[in-house]
Structures are given as structure tokens and as C-alpha cells.
Design a protein around this motif. Structure first.
Motif, PDB file in Angstrom:
ATOM      1  N   GLY A 131      28.292 -49.854 -19.035  1.00  0.00           N
ATOM      2  CA  GLY A 131      28.997 -49.961 -17.754  1.00  0.00           C
ATOM      3  C   GLY A 131      29.793 -48.709 -17.448  1.00  0.00           C
ATOM      4  O   GLY A 131      29.784 -48.209 -16.320  1.00  0.00           O
ATOM      5  N   VAL A 132      30.480 -48.174 -18.455  1.00  0.00           N
ATOM      6  CA  VAL A 132      31.237 -46.929 -18.276  1.00  0.00           C
ATOM      7  C   VAL A 132      30.282 -45.793 -17.964  1.00  0.00           C
ATOM      8  O   VAL A 132      30.526 -44.977 -17.063  1.00  0.00           O
ATOM      9  N   LEU A 133      29.173 -45.737 -18.692  1.00  0.00           N
ATOM     10  CA  LEU A 133      28.177 -44.684 -18.472  1.00  0.00           C
ATOM     11  C   LEU A 133      27.616 -44.736 -17.049  1.00  0.00           C
ATOM     12  O   LEU A 133      27.471 -43.702 -16.390  1.00  0.00           O
ATOM     13  N   GLN A 134      27.345 -45.942 -16.554  1.00  0.00           N
ATOM     14  CA  GLN A 134      26.809 -46.092 -15.196  1.00  0.00           C
ATOM     15  C   GLN A 134      27.804 -45.586 -14.152  1.00  0.00           C
ATOM     16  O   GLN A 134      27.429 -44.900 -13.202  1.00  0.00           O
ATOM     17  N   VAL A 135      29.066 -45.902 -14.326  1.00  0.00           N
ATOM     18  CA  VAL A 135      30.089 -45.425 -13.391  1.00  0.00           C
ATOM     19  C   VAL A 135      30.171 -43.899 -13.457  1.00  0.00           C
ATOM     20  O   VAL A 135      30.291 -43.225 -12.432  1.00  0.00           O
ATOM     21  N   ASP A 136      30.099 -43.337 -14.670  1.00  0.00           N
ATOM     22  CA  ASP A 136      30.142 -41.881 -14.822  1.00  0.00           C
ATOM     23  C   ASP A 136      28.974 -41.209 -14.108  1.00  0.00           C
ATOM     24  O   ASP A 136      29.133 -40.156 -13.491  1.00  0.00           O
ATOM     25  N   VAL A 137      27.796 -41.811 -14.188  1.00  0.00           N
ATOM     26  CA  VAL A 137      26.625 -41.265 -13.491  1.00  0.00           C
ATOM     27  C   VAL A 137      26.886 -41.250 -11.991  1.00  0.00           C
ATOM     28  O   VAL A 137      26.646 -40.245 -11.312  1.00  0.00           O
ATOM     29  N   ASN A 138      27.404 -42.351 -11.462  1.00  0.00           N
ATOM     30  CA  ASN A 138      27.697 -42.407 -10.026  1.00  0.00           C
ATOM     31  C   ASN A 138      28.809 -41.433  -9.639  1.00  0.00           C
ATOM     32  O   ASN A 138      28.753 -40.810  -8.579  1.00  0.00           O
ATOM     33  N   LEU A 139      29.808 -41.291 -10.505  1.00  0.00           N
ATOM     34  CA  LEU A 139      30.871 -40.315 -10.239  1.00  0.00           C
ATOM     35  C   LEU A 139      30.287 -38.906 -10.180  1.00  0.00           C
ATOM     36  O   LEU A 139      30.697 -38.087  -9.361  1.00  0.00           O
ATOM     37  N   ASP A 140      29.326 -38.622 -11.041  1.00  0.00           N
ATOM     38  CA  ASP A 140      28.693 -37.306 -11.050  1.00  0.00           C
ATOM     39  C   ASP A 140      27.973 -37.039  -9.721  1.00  0.00           C
ATOM     40  O   ASP A 140      27.967 -35.919  -9.226  1.00  0.00           O
ATOM     41  N   TYR A 141      27.392 -38.086  -9.133  1.00  0.00           N
ATOM     42  CA  TYR A 141      26.714 -37.917  -7.839  1.00  0.00           C
ATOM     43  C   TYR A 141      27.693 -37.607  -6.711  1.00  0.00           C
ATOM     44  O   TYR A 141      27.291 -37.151  -5.646  1.00  0.00           O
ATOM     45  N   SER A 142      28.982 -37.867  -6.913  1.00  0.00           N
ATOM     46  CA  SER A 142      29.955 -37.593  -5.853  1.00  0.00           C
ATOM     47  C   SER A 142      30.282 -36.098  -5.760  1.00  0.00           C
ATOM     48  O   SER A 142      30.872 -35.666  -4.774  1.00  0.00           O
ATOM     49  N   SER A 143      29.907 -35.329  -6.767  1.00  0.00           N
ATOM     50  CA  SER A 143      30.063 -33.869  -6.725  1.00  0.00           C
ATOM     51  C   SER A 143      28.672 -33.257  -6.610  1.00  0.00           C
ATOM     52  O   SER A 143      27.903 -33.268  -7.567  1.00  0.00           O
TER      53      SER A 143
END
Length: 193
Positions: free
Chosen positions: A126-138
Motif C-alpha cells: 500500500g505504501v509502495l502504491q502511494v509512492d508510485v502515484n506520488l512519483d507521477y505527480s512530478s
């Protein structure tokens, strides 16, 4: 009466004569990319303009990510809780293993231990999935080049797959030329043009 005109005469001999071919061409970059994101969100900032040089992995567009940051904090809390439950289940299963024979049937402690391990793995994902999405914000440059097109401004909405910027690699370019079929015999691979 006309007077004679003096002329020079030369013997005919074989020689290489350059053939000049004129053709219209167009220049193209060797690499061009149109940057987009997988996220839907408001654009917080665009740090470049058309004509700006960019380097690979440079952040060019930032999409608002407050909701993702909150989701990450929530996922981290879930992971901490899962790890605490696992630590407790580990102690319980060790106590039960010490009390009972190793050949005994798996009991509730073993099941709780297995479930706690699975919960930790799920929370980590779950943390990894959020990190992936956060990466897409940059949105980052995928190559060294020049911004040739800017499709968005701060405040615009970004949509998954919608173009944000176009970047071209312009250090070297290719020229595409169409040669008439009649001139084809005069053109060869590797020839300087």
C-alpha cells in the motif's frame, strides 16, 4: 565583311564531372517526447517555457499532491499498526511453540502469526502504491533537450495521458529529403551532401 574570330581547340578526354542535385528537405530531431502523467489533478507549477534547455530527470511540471501525501501518511500508519500486530503475533507464536510439541497441529497463534505477516506485506505494498502515484505527480524530462511546446499553465487540470510538454533532442538533427527517381543513380549511402 566579317573578320575571323580566333578560337582555341582542345582534345576530348574522359573526366569525372560533379552532378549537382537540388532537393527540398526538412529537419527533424533524433528524439522527441511528449510528456504526460497518469494522474488527474490541478497543475501546481510548470518550471520551464518553450525554448528552455532541460536535462534528463529534471522536474518540469508538478501536479498538486496533497491528497496523495495524506494517503501516504495513512498507509504508513497502517504499516506501523501491521508491524505492531506482527510483533505481538511473533511473541505469541514463540510462546506457543515453546509450550507445545513442534509436531502438534497449527493453532490459533500460528494462524494469527501468518495473518500478521500477510498484513505487513499488504501494508508495505500500500505504501509502495502511494509512492508510485506520488512519483507521477512530478513530471520529469525523459531526455536532454529543448522544450518545443508547452500545452499547460499552472492552474490547468492534468488528465491521464493528456500532453503537458513536448521536448526534442536538438544536439544533432536528421534531415529528410525526397530525391527524384531520375536522380537516384547519383545518390549513394555514406555520400556527403
Amino acid at each position: 565583311e566579317l573578320s575571323p574570330v580566333p578560337v582555341q581547340v582542345t582534345a576530348v578526354e574522359a573526366a569525372d564531372v560533379p552532378v549537382l542535385i537540388q532537393a527540398v528537405g526538412s529537419t527533424e530531431p533524433y528524439a522527441r517526447t511528449t510528456l504526460a502523467t497518469r494522474l488527474m489533478g490541478r497543475i501546481a507549477s510548470v518550471s520551464v517555457n518553450e525554448g528552455d534547455r532541460v536535462t534528463r530527470d529534471q522536474v518540469l511540471v508538478q501536479i498538486e499532491n496533497a491528497d496523495l501525501t495524506a494517503s501516504r501518511r495513512q498507509a504508513e500508519a497502517g504499516l506501523r499498526e501491521a508491524r505492531a500486530v506482527l510483533a505481538n503475533a511473533t511473541k505469541n507464536v514463540e510462546r506457543m511453540r515453546n509450550l507445545f510439541d513442534q509436531s502438534a497441529e497449527p493453532d490459533q497463534a500460528e494462524t494469527g502469526f501468518a495473518r500478521a505477516k500477510a498484513a505487513v506485506a499488504a501494508a508495505e505494498q500500500g505504501v509502495l502504491q502511494v509512492d508510485v502515484n506520488l512519483d507521477y505527480s512530478s513530471v520529469k524530462a525523459t531526455l536532454d533537450g529543448v522544450v518545443v511546446r508547452k500545452f499547460v499553465q499552472p492552474g490547468d487540470m492534468a488528465a491521464p495521458g493528456a500532453p503537458l510538454l513536448a521536448v526534442e533532442q536538438q544536439d544533432s538533427i536528421k534531415v529528410t529529403v525526397e530525391v527524384n527517381e531520375g536522380d537516384r543513380a547519383y545518390v549513394a549511402v555514406g555520400q556527403i551532401v
